[in-house]
Write a protein that holds these residues in place. Sequence first.
Motif, PDB file in Angstrom:
ATOM      1  N   ARG A  78      -5.614  -6.975  -3.266  1.00  0.00           N
ATOM      2  CA  ARG A  78      -6.258  -6.097  -2.188  1.00  0.00           C
ATOM      3  C   ARG A  78      -5.132  -4.789  -2.007  1.00  0.00           C
ATOM      4  N   LEU A  79      -3.943  -4.971  -2.413  1.00  0.00           N
ATOM      5  CA  LEU A  79      -2.913  -3.716  -2.082  1.00  0.00           C
ATOM      6  C   LEU A  79      -3.398  -2.969  -3.137  1.00  0.00           C
ATOM      7  N   VAL A  80      -3.688  -3.404  -4.538  1.00  0.00           N
ATOM      8  CA  VAL A  80      -4.038  -2.484  -5.728  1.00  0.00           C
ATOM      9  C   VAL A  80      -5.348  -1.678  -5.396  1.00  0.00           C
ATOM     10  N   HIS A  81      -6.384  -2.407  -4.802  1.00  0.00           N
ATOM     11  CA  HIS A  81      -7.677  -1.955  -4.294  1.00  0.00           C
ATOM     12  C   HIS A  81      -7.491  -0.871  -3.397  1.00  0.00           C
ATOM     13  N   ARG A  82      -6.460  -1.067  -2.451  1.00  0.00           N
ATOM     14  CA  ARG A  82      -6.553  -0.065  -1.492  1.00  0.00           C
ATOM     15  C   ARG A  82      -5.705   1.232  -1.999  1.00  0.00           C
ATOM     16  N   ARG A  83      -4.776   1.029  -2.867  1.00  0.00           N
ATOM     17  CA  ARG A  83      -4.068   2.381  -3.491  1.00  0.00           C
ATOM     18  C   ARG A  83      -5.088   3.015  -4.461  1.00  0.00           C
ATOM     19  N   SER A  84      -6.263   2.387  -4.939  1.00  0.00           N
ATOM     20  CA  SER A  84      -6.961   2.995  -5.988  1.00  0.00           C
ATOM     21  C   SER A  84      -7.903   3.892  -5.237  1.00  0.00           C
ATOM     22  N   ARG A  85      -8.059   3.976  -4.003  1.00  0.00           N
ATOM     23  CA  ARG A  85      -9.272   4.822  -3.160  1.00  0.00           C
ATOM     24  C   ARG A  85      -8.558   6.249  -3.128  1.00  0.00           C
TER      25      ARG A  85
END
Length: 85
Positions: A78-85
């Motif tokens: 979830r953290l990596v997904h949020r940073r990729s936005r």
Amino acid sequence: MILLDVVLVVLAVSMLPVIWRLVVGPTDADRAAALDLGLFVFLAAVAVLAARLEFPALLDLVLTGTLVAFLATVALARLVHRRSR
């Protein structure tokens, strides 16, 4: 017993690419995947060590560690997904 020793050595050697990927990266997703793999390799080594030493109490540690590792994987994803936005 020799087979379990060989398995422990193979697991230790398999940590080398994990450490390399943690240091080199290049992205946060690579580091998260390496950390996840490293944690599961470590838990596998503890399970093999429990069999090697004939100490089944270590398997409770492996069970708890697997649950924590799964939750950490979800949180990191979830953290990596949020940073990729």
